[in-house]
Design an enzyme around this catalytic site. Structure first.
Site, short mmCIF file in Angstrom:
data_model
loop_
_atom_site.label_atom_id
_atom_site.label_comp_id
_atom_site.label_asym_id
_atom_site.label_seq_id
_atom_site.Cartn_x
_atom_site.Cartn_y
_atom_site.Cartn_z
N HIS A 94 0.83 -1.19 0.00
CA HIS A 94 0.00 0.00 0.00
C HIS A 94 0.87 1.25 0.00
CE1 HIS A 94 -3.75 -2.21 1.75
NE2 HIS A 94 -3.27 -2.78 0.66
N GLU A 96 0.79 3.85 1.86
CA GLU A 96 1.23 4.21 3.21
C GLU A 96 2.43 3.37 3.62
OE1 GLU A 96 -3.39 4.09 3.37
OE2 GLU A 96 -1.77 3.17 2.22
N CYS A 122 -6.31 1.34 5.22
CA CYS A 122 -6.90 0.10 5.71
C CYS A 122 -6.42 -0.11 7.15
CB CYS A 122 -6.48 -1.07 4.81
SG CYS A 122 -4.73 -1.53 4.98
#
Length: 168
Positions: A94, A96, A122
């Site tokens: 991801h 992040e 998430c």
């Protein structure tokens, strides 16, 4: 006229700063960063900021040296895995995660920082964000993971989603 005389006569006018807010500026940059993604479903960008300075950036992509999704295909599609389920079955990291890994790789502290993301993190990324010492999350689009909200609320993380922001 010499410099000293000139400086004695300089007046600084008060003006209204009509530039976009810092939050809007960094959200716009997160969108730009997302454009590097090769994900066939959702292009996500993230940047970590402290004291109005960019510390690290990331977008969703497979690990360095691994083929990109537009080259190898989407394992999630091939296995008919619906969005939001079995997040561990994916070639990509991801945005992040990539931003946090970039900061770690280069020895950059994220303590007290803000992360700007195109999509709400998430719950896996929420855990990483919390343990990285990030205190504020600003995202543009939602993502259906109520566990994220629970983590952030319980741990006292400031969260601004959609059109909300403080304009810092």
């Amino acid at each position: 006229m010499d410099l000293e005389s000139y400086l004695k006569n300089v007046t600084i006018k008060e003006s209204k700063d009509e530039r976009e807010s810092w939050d809007d500026y960094f959200k716009r940059l997160a969108r730009l960063i997302a454009e590097r993604s090769t994900c066939v479903h959702r292009k996500v960008g993230a940047l970590i900021v402290k004291d109005k300075r960019i510390l690290a950036t990331g977008y969703n992509q497979p690990p360095s040296g691994f083929p990109h999704c537009d080259q190898i295909g989407c394992i999630r599609d091939d296995l008919d895995i619906p969005s939001g389920r079995n997040q561990e079955i994916c070639y990509g990291l991801h945005a992040e995660q990539n931003a946090l890994m970039q900061a770690a790789k280069f020895g950059i502290s994220t303590e007290g920082a803000t992360i700007y993301v195109t999509h709400k993190p998430c719950s896996v990324c929420a855990r990483l964000i919390i343990n990285a010492g990030i205190k504020r999350v600003v995202y543009i689009e939602g993502y259906p993971d109520p566990l994220t909200d629970f983590f952030f609320k319980t741990c006292g993380i400031e969260v601004y989603g959609g059109g909300e922001s403080e304009g810092r």
